[in-house]
Motif scaffolding. Structure first.
Motif, short mmCIF file in Angstrom:
data_model
loop_
_atom_site.label_atom_id
_atom_site.label_comp_id
_atom_site.label_asym_id
_atom_site.label_seq_id
_atom_site.Cartn_x
_atom_site.Cartn_y
_atom_site.Cartn_z
N TRP A 66 0.84 -1.20 0.00
CA TRP A 66 0.00 0.00 0.00
C TRP A 66 0.88 1.26 0.00
CZ3 TRP A 66 -0.20 3.74 3.84
CH2 TRP A 66 -1.26 4.65 3.77
N ALA A 67 1.89 1.28 0.87
CA ALA A 67 2.77 2.45 0.98
C ALA A 67 3.58 2.66 -0.30
CB ALA A 67 3.70 2.30 2.19
N ASN A 68 4.09 1.58 -0.87
CA ASN A 68 4.83 1.71 -2.12
C ASN A 68 3.93 2.23 -3.23
OD1 ASN A 68 7.38 0.93 -1.27
ND2 ASN A 68 7.08 -1.23 -1.78
N ASP A 69 2.72 1.71 -3.30
CA ASP A 69 1.78 2.15 -4.33
C ASP A 69 1.50 3.64 -4.20
OD1 ASP A 69 0.04 1.29 -6.57
OD2 ASP A 69 -1.54 2.04 -5.23
N ALA A 70 1.25 4.11 -2.97
CA ALA A 70 0.97 5.53 -2.75
C ALA A 70 2.18 6.39 -3.13
CB ALA A 70 0.59 5.76 -1.29
N HIS A 92 13.97 3.70 2.91
CA HIS A 92 14.13 4.35 1.60
C HIS A 92 12.89 5.10 1.16
CE1 HIS A 92 18.21 3.17 0.92
NE2 HIS A 92 17.93 1.91 1.20
N ARG A 93 11.71 4.63 1.55
CA ARG A 93 10.50 5.43 1.28
C ARG A 93 10.60 6.78 1.99
NH1 ARG A 93 7.91 0.59 1.96
NH2 ARG A 93 7.20 1.17 4.04
N GLY A 94 11.16 6.77 3.20
CA GLY A 94 11.37 8.02 3.93
C GLY A 94 12.32 8.96 3.19
N GLN A 95 13.37 8.41 2.61
CA GLN A 95 14.30 9.24 1.83
C GLN A 95 13.58 9.89 0.65
OE1 GLN A 95 17.22 6.24 0.84
NE2 GLN A 95 18.71 7.15 2.25
N VAL A 96 12.76 9.12 -0.02
CA VAL A 96 12.05 9.65 -1.19
C VAL A 96 11.04 10.71 -0.74
CG1 VAL A 96 10.52 9.07 -3.11
CG2 VAL A 96 12.46 7.58 -2.56
N SER A 97 10.37 10.47 0.35
CA SER A 97 9.43 11.49 0.86
C SER A 97 10.17 12.78 1.20
CB SER A 97 8.69 10.95 2.09
OG SER A 97 7.75 9.98 1.70
N ALA A 98 11.37 12.67 1.76
CA ALA A 98 12.17 13.87 2.06
C ALA A 98 12.52 14.62 0.77
CB ALA A 98 13.43 13.49 2.83
N LEU A 99 12.89 13.89 -0.27
CA LEU A 99 13.17 14.52 -1.56
C LEU A 99 11.95 15.28 -2.07
CD1 LEU A 99 15.14 11.76 -3.49
CD2 LEU A 99 15.95 14.06 -2.98
N MET A 100 10.80 14.67 -1.91
CA MET A 100 9.57 15.32 -2.37
C MET A 100 9.33 16.60 -1.58
SD MET A 100 7.38 11.85 -2.98
CE MET A 100 5.89 12.62 -3.56
N LEU A 101 9.50 16.56 -0.27
CA LEU A 101 9.32 17.75 0.57
C LEU A 101 10.28 18.86 0.15
CD1 LEU A 101 8.85 16.22 4.12
CD2 LEU A 101 7.19 17.63 2.88
N PRO A 146 4.11 17.67 -1.07
CA PRO A 146 3.87 17.06 0.24
C PRO A 146 4.42 15.62 0.26
CG PRO A 146 1.83 17.20 -1.01
CD PRO A 146 2.88 17.90 -1.81
N ALA A 147 4.90 15.23 1.43
CA ALA A 147 5.37 13.85 1.58
C ALA A 147 4.20 12.90 1.39
CB ALA A 147 5.99 13.66 2.96
N SER A 148 4.51 11.73 0.91
CA SER A 148 3.49 10.72 0.72
C SER A 148 2.90 10.33 2.07
CB SER A 148 4.11 9.49 0.05
OG SER A 148 3.13 8.57 -0.30
N LYS A 149 1.60 10.19 2.14
CA LYS A 149 0.94 9.77 3.38
C LYS A 149 0.99 8.26 3.45
CE LYS A 149 -2.11 13.74 3.81
NZ LYS A 149 -1.40 14.45 4.80
N ASP A 150 2.15 7.76 3.91
CA ASP A 150 2.38 6.32 3.89
C ASP A 150 2.62 5.73 5.27
OD1 ASP A 150 4.92 7.23 4.42
OD2 ASP A 150 5.89 6.11 2.83
N GLY A 151 2.16 6.39 6.30
CA GLY A 151 2.36 5.89 7.65
C GLY A 151 1.55 4.64 7.93
N PHE A 152 2.09 3.81 8.81
CA PHE A 152 1.41 2.57 9.18
C PHE A 152 0.04 2.85 9.79
CE2 PHE A 152 1.05 -1.28 12.03
CZ PHE A 152 0.82 -2.19 11.00
N THR A 153 -0.05 3.90 10.63
CA THR A 153 -1.34 4.23 11.23
C THR A 153 -2.35 4.66 10.18
OG1 THR A 153 -0.58 6.48 11.70
CG2 THR A 153 -0.36 4.86 13.48
N THR A 154 -1.90 5.40 9.18
CA THR A 154 -2.79 5.79 8.08
C THR A 154 -3.30 4.55 7.36
OG1 THR A 154 -1.57 7.86 7.82
CG2 THR A 154 -2.99 7.19 5.98
N TYR A 155 -2.38 3.62 7.08
CA TYR A 155 -2.77 2.38 6.43
C TYR A 155 -3.82 1.62 7.25
CZ TYR A 155 -2.75 -2.52 5.23
OH TYR A 155 -3.15 -3.80 4.94
#
Length: 163
Positions: free
Chosen positions: A14-18, A129-138, A143-152
């Motif tokens: 789910w997180a990778n897809d988002a 690595h998803r965190g690294q990519v979200s930082a690049l996006m920021l 906005p960083a991808s909403k890929d947190g476990f709690t969100t999922y």
């Protein structure tokens, strides 16, 4: 632990897809290339450990691809790999999770890990690595991808989480 791993691998997919969907909207070429490098590395490591888990040769000489794929190619590959992991974990039992497997790292060093340890490595490695990519996006105005476990959990299991 098997149920937890099943949930974590569904979350990973789910997180990778988002993240891949968000990354497709990133127009800046240099950050996009860095994001592809990070995710291509994660994909290669996923495939290496998928081979280790099955006792197969993986054919990778390094944990980074020699040639970067396009985002479309990488997205398809990651999504297929994630589906494979979800199915693989669903078929495991406790005995299989505890089994230790000998393998060789890409640098030639010998390794031994249980299936459970390998699967946890795949989860934590990809998350970093998803965190690294979200930082690049920021850093590039997205906005960083909403890929947190709690969100999922609240999206996937909303009925049991008062949503």
């Amino acid at each position: 632990m098997q149920q937890t791993l099943q949930r974590l691998f569904r979350y990973k997919a789910w997180a990778n897809d988002a993240l891949l969907a968000d990354l497709a909207r990133l127009d800046a070429p240099a950050p996009r290339e860095l994001a592809i490098k990070a995710l291509a590395h994660t994909y290669v490591v996923d495939r290496i450990f998928a081979a280790h888990l099955r006792g197969h040769a993986h054919g990778h000489r390094a944990a980074n691809p020699a040639v970067l794929p396009t985002l479309d190619e990488l997205s398809g590959d990651i999504r297929a790999s994630d589906r494979e992991y979800v199915d693989y974990v669903a078929a495991l039992d406790a005995d299989a999770l505890g089994e230790s497997i000998d393998f060789v790292f890409t640098d030639g060093a010998a390794g031994r890990m249980s299936r459970e340890e390998m699967l946890m490595h795949v989860i934590t490695h990809g998350s970093g690595h998803r965190g690294q990519v979200s930082a690049l996006m920021l850093l590039n105005g997205m906005p960083a991808s909403k890929d947190g476990f709690t969100t999922y959990l609240h999206e996937a299991e909303g009925g049991t989480r008062r949503r």
